[in-house]
Design an enzyme around this catalytic site. Structure first.
Site, PDB file in Angstrom:
ATOM      1  N   GLU A  56      40.170  51.901  23.417  1.00 53.30           N
ATOM      2  CA  GLU A  56      39.198  52.325  22.399  1.00 53.30           C
ATOM      3  C   GLU A  56      39.580  51.801  21.021  1.00 53.30           C
ATOM      4  OE1 GLU A  56      36.362  53.230  23.232  1.00 53.30           O
ATOM      5  OE2 GLU A  56      36.849  53.720  25.299  1.00 53.30           O
ATOM      6  N   HIS A  76      34.740  43.817  25.777  1.00 51.32           N
ATOM      7  CA  HIS A  76      35.350  43.944  27.099  1.00 51.32           C
ATOM      8  C   HIS A  76      35.835  42.588  27.612  1.00 51.32           C
ATOM      9  CE1 HIS A  76      33.182  47.986  27.786  1.00 51.32           C
ATOM     10  NE2 HIS A  76      34.444  48.177  27.402  1.00 51.32           N
ATOM     11  N   CYS A 136      43.678  43.445  32.280  1.00 51.35           N
ATOM     12  CA  CYS A 136      43.730  43.543  30.810  1.00 51.35           C
ATOM     13  C   CYS A 136      43.263  44.920  30.361  1.00 51.35           C
ATOM     14  CB  CYS A 136      42.840  42.467  30.194  1.00 51.35           C
ATOM     15  SG  CYS A 136      42.690  42.595  28.398  1.00 51.35           S
ATOM     16  N   CYS A 149      42.953  37.977  25.083  1.00 50.45           N
ATOM     17  CA  CYS A 149      42.619  39.018  24.098  1.00 50.45           C
ATOM     18  C   CYS A 149      43.619  39.048  22.942  1.00 50.45           C
ATOM     19  CB  CYS A 149      42.539  40.387  24.777  1.00 50.45           C
ATOM     20  SG  CYS A 149      41.063  40.552  25.809  1.00 50.45           S
TER      21      CYS A 149
END
Ligand SMILES: [Zn+2]
Ligand SMILES: [Zn+2]
Length: 183
Positions: A134, A143, A149, A171
Site C-alpha cells: 500500500e 501493480h 513482487c 519495481c
C-alpha cells in the site's frame, strides 16, 4: 520522505513495530515513525448491512483529520477491522495513488478469520507485505505482473503468501526514478 505509522483500534507490539520500521525505512529509504493510537472512528464510516468499514471513507477521514504535507509525508493506517471498497467485497488495504494516505486492514490477515489455527509469524509477515504494497501505491507504484513482487495484486491470501515483502528489480528501478533518493 517520512512515513508515519498510524495505528487505528489496534496497537502493534513494540517488537513488531521495530521490525516494520526497519523494513519500511529500507524499502522506501525514508524515516519511519509511529503516531499515537486512534481509539475512535465516526460510526458513519461503518456499513451496518455489510458489517464492514468503508475503506474509501476511512482514507478520506484520515486525510481530513491529519492533513499531511503531500510533499514530505506518507501515512499508513494500520486498522484492526474489515473493510471494503467500491466493487470489491473486501480489501486488504487501499491507498491514494501517489497520495499521502494509505491503509491496511488486518482482520483477513489472521488465520483465525478462516477458522484456522492462529499463526502469529504468518500474520506479521502478511502485515509487512501489505504495508509495503500500500505504501508502494502511495509512492506512485502500480501493480506488477511478477507474482513474487510485493506490488503484485493480492486477490486472495495465497497471493499474499506467495509474494515477497520486497520490490522486484523492475519495481526497484521504477520507484528509484519516481523518487531519486540517491541525490
Ligand atoms: Zn494494490
Ligand atoms: Zn515488481
Amino acid at each position: 520522505m517520512q512515513i508515519i505509522l498510524q495505528p487505528v483500534l489496534f496497537q502493534l507490539g513494540e517488537r513488531f513495530t521495530s521490525t516494520l520500521v526497519k523494513v519500511l525505512s529500507k524499502e522506501f529509504n525514508s524515516s519511519v515513525s509511529s503516531a499515537s493510537l486512534i481509539t475512535e472512528i465516526p460510526v458513519q464510516l461503518f456499513d451496518k448491512q455489510r458489517n464492514q468499514w468503508k475503506s474509501n471513507e476511512i482514507l478520506q477521514w484520515l486525510l481530513d483529520k491529519r492533513r499531511p504535507n503531500r510533499a514530505t509525508t506518507k501515512i499508513l493506517a494500520i486498522c484492526d477491522f474489515d473493510a471494503y471498497s467500491n466493487h470489491l467485497n473486501f480489501v486488504f488495504g487501499e491507498a491514494y495513488l501517489d497520495g499521502s494516505i494509505s491503509a491496511i486492514y488486518l482482520s483477513r490477515l489472521r488465520q483465525e478469520f478462516y477458522v484456522l489455527k492462529a499463526d502469529e509469524y504468518l500474520f506479521y509477515q502478511r502485515i509487512v507485505k501489505e504495508a509495503v504494497h500500500e505504501l508502494g501505491h502511495a509512492f506512485g507504484m502500480n501493480h506488477c505482473r511478477n507474482t513474487s513482487c510485493v506490488m503484485h495484486f493480492s486477490n486472495s491470501l495465497s497471493d499474499t503468501d506467495i509474494k515477497e515483502s520486497q520490490f522486484c528489480n523492475v519495481c526497484k528501478g521504477i520507484i528509484g526514478n519516481l523518487h531519486p533518493w540517491q541525490q
